[in-house]
Design a protein around this motif. Structure first.
Motif: not given
Length: 679
Positions: A582-597
């Protein structure tokens, strides 16, 4: 009571240029005392693992890498047949396939040697056993030279039913170096016994309480001691000692997994209960021929009792008024012998990993209580990938909930080129000294999980100079030169070692303390991935600027146990979960984002991507724990201009993968993140 001293020998392990396979340098210096009689004795043992490199064989599609040692011979081969083939399920068919390959290779008939005119015997084959990872072990009737072995493996892999083939590599212990004469005076220095319980704790076991380079074990004892936890020490086995609980050997729960009588020192090719260390000394002929020259000095080399020392470090009896202390001193040590004369075989080691973690091995009783943590202070050259038996065995162990801790190695090189330290999912441990500085011999690199005190040997953790007591890790040892010495009562003897083989048990003991504390609190047991995250997140920052990466910091047992107990053991990093495909869209950041699967057992081809939006991103992926903020310890990465990044992992492990998306140029906006796998 007065204590007297006498000099023993100092050994350390080096990388022999003419060795048939590369070996860890292991500058492990051991001093020993019998009824506190001090001296110096060498100690840490590393076995070489598979020489197959991931760069050459990233997946099982690369069927074999030829052997290149002209002076080495082979008579054991591990053949992996593809799922669904007749050979995979039938030992008769598997053996017939090998015999057909022998025939195609022209090895099934006697020939006349081109040198000397001697008759070279025809080759036949016999079936040995099915490995727990699904591969088959076969043995040829005589040893094959380099050319013959490569020809046979080429013929085997020409068959479409074969996924991979490799020799069952023989592993070796490297040559020791005698102690300098100056060690004599130091070894005979007066010993000041003190009370209360463990007389030599304060003077020698700096690594339990030193605030700079130690593991903060002393404070952790206030809240944890490993009660209810089983630790498997996969090593040379164990010997009797008054400061050790060796009841799992006495009760025949531990096991000797060595199947070759020469390696085991027993009269038969079989496995036996107990896990007792019978010795791993190098002997005279014909042992020299078996151990190949420079790895086996002509004057012989005494037994290392390596498994006894590692076991003592993990769980030596504490507060008993004898000798020294152990980390998780109320844990049970499960001795699993895989190393003997000239080391051990891949096939035995992988089966031992499976069994210790609760897997079934034909002919060996299943464990009623599998180990919650495995320590492997062993290793050798080659990147761990899906073609190696240890890879599959470790993934199985992790999927059963067993944490696997591995010494990084002592070659002062990138850990990526060593197995099993580079196997996905393990906690790979580097070594630091009392100042917190990387020990000069320790391996390093992004694959290191954490550092732990392993001893710097020299004053101020220099790479040379004066050898000092606080340059070593001290624990129980046997005094036998070859076979164990057992007087009326087992000898109270201790020794000092330095090496990543000593750093790994510091982490193993810490994991046992974590597991025991969580169990005592009535909380749900932590997964290996959560354990890894606890160890990483609670690590103490390095007090010096390290010359190479050696993980998240220095292991801190007290901080780790406290973190594990916080919020009922809530230890998973805060990450946005991804849904398969599943595509997770609309992700923005000025540093970083953490995801998991979360990747289940049996999944293949994990594909992680970023795409769309604007800006520039970096993609870092790590199994079991979150990558560091700059991604330096990530297992996989993709860093290209723009927002389109991709990481593909052909054989992912069954665990949670953490995905860090960074903004190396300040920001990114409206990108999409996708993670998918088969099936």
């Amino acid at each position: 009571m007065a204590r007297t001293g006498r000099l023993r020998i100092v050994r350390h392990f080096t990388l022999d240029a003419d060795s048939p396979r590369p070996h860890f340098k292991d500058p492990c210096v051991m001093k020993s005392l019998h009824t506190l009689r001090f001296g110096a004795l060498a100690a840490a043992l590393f076995l070489s693992a598979s020489a197959i490199h991931a760069a050459d064989a990233p997946t099982l599609s690369a069927k074999f890498v030829g052997v290149g040692q002209a002076n080495q011979t082979y008579d054991r081969f591990i053949v992996t047949y593809k799922d669904g083939t007749t050979q995979r399920s039938s030992s008769t068919a598997a053996l017939q396939n090998v015999k057909a390959a022998i025939s195609r290779a022209g090895l099934d008939r006697a020939t006349i040697s081109s040198t000397g005119g001697a008759t070279v015997a025809a080759v036949s084959a016999s079936y040995q056993r099915k490995l727990a990872v699904g591969s088959d072990l076969v043995r040829t009737s005589r040893k094959l030279n380099q050319s013959e072995a490569n020809t046979l493996m080429a013929q085997l892999t020409a068959d479409p039913s074969v996924a991979h083939v490799q020799p069952d590599y023989k592993m070796y212990r490297v040559k020791d170096i005698p102690a300098p004469a100056a060690m004599n005076a130091q070894a005979n220095a007066a010993l000041q016994a003190f009370t209360p319980d463990d007389p030599y704790y304060e003077e020698y076991q700096w690594y339990f309480f030193n605030p700079t380079g130690g593991a903060d074990v002393n404070n952790a004892w206030n809240i944890a001691d490993g009660t209810g936890i089983t630790v498997a020490v996969i090593d040379t086995g164990i010997t009797q000692h008054p400061d050790l609980d060796y009841s799992l050997a006495t009760n025949n729960i531990g096991y000797d997994f060595i199947t070759d009588s020469f390696v085991s020192g027993r009269p038969t090719d079989d496995r036996v209960p107990g896990g007792w260390d019978l010795g791993d000394w190098d002997n005279t002929q014909p042992y020299l021929q078996e151990c190949y020259g420079s790895n086996n000095p002509a004057d012989g080399e005494p037994s290392s009792w390596h498994g006894t020392v590692v076991s003592g470090e993990v769980a030596e009896l504490t507060n008993n008024g004898i000798g020294m202390a152990g980390i998780a001193y109320n844990a049970k040590v499960l001795p699993v012998r895989v190393l003997g004369h000239c080391g051990g075989y891949d096939s035995d080691i992988s089966d031992a990993i499976e069994w210790a973690s609760g897997g079934h091995i034909n002919g060996v009783p299943d464990l009623a209580q599998p180990a919650q943590v495995i320590n492997m202070s062993l290793g050798g050259s080659g990147t761990c990938d899906a073609t190696t038996p240890e890879y599959a065995a470790i993934q199985d162990a992790i999927s059963r909930g067993t944490t696997v801790v591995v010494a990084a190695g002592n070659s002062a090189a990138d850990v990526a080129n060593f197995t099993p330290a580079s196997c996905p999912g393990v906690i790979a441990v580097a070594s630091n000294g009392i100042t917190g500085k990387r020990a000069f011999y320790s391996n390093y690199g992004s694959g290191i999980t954490i550092s732990a005190p392993g001893g710097g040997i020299y004053a101020n953790d220099a790479s040379s100079g004066q050898i000092v007591d606080n340059g070593f890790i001290w624990q129980a040892v046997n005094l036998g030169a070859t076979t164990p010495i057992y007087p009326a009562d087992p000898a109270e003897a201790y020794g000092g070692m330095a090496g990543t083989s000593q750093a790994a048990p510091q982490v193993t003991g810490t994991v046992a303390m974590i597991d025991g504390a969580v169990k005592a609190a009535g909380a749900q047991a932590l997964t290996p991935a959560q354990i890894t995250n606890v160890v990483v997140k609670s690590a103490r920052a390095f007090p010096v600027a390290e010359d190479h990466p050696i993980g998240a910091g220095i292991v801190d047992a007290y901080a780790a146990v406290n973190l594990a107990l916080a919020n009922g053991g809530g230890t998973a990093p805060s990450a946005t979960p991804l849904t398969k495909g599943v595509l997770l869209s609309g992700q923005s950041s000025t540093t970083s984002n953490l995801y998991s699967i979360v990747v289940p057992a049996g999944a293949t081809t994990l594909n992680i991507r970023t795409l769309g939006g604007s800006g520039n991103v970096g993609l870092y992926v790590k199994a079991g724990s979150a990558p560091s903020a700059n991604g330096s310890n990530a297992d996989f990465s993709s860093i290209k201009p723009g927002t389109s990044e991709a990481v593909v992992i052909p054989q992912p492990q069954a665990t949670t993968y953490y995905i860090l998306v960074t903004a190396p140029q300040g920001s990114y906006s409206n990108i999409s993140v996708l993670a998918d796998y088969n099936p």
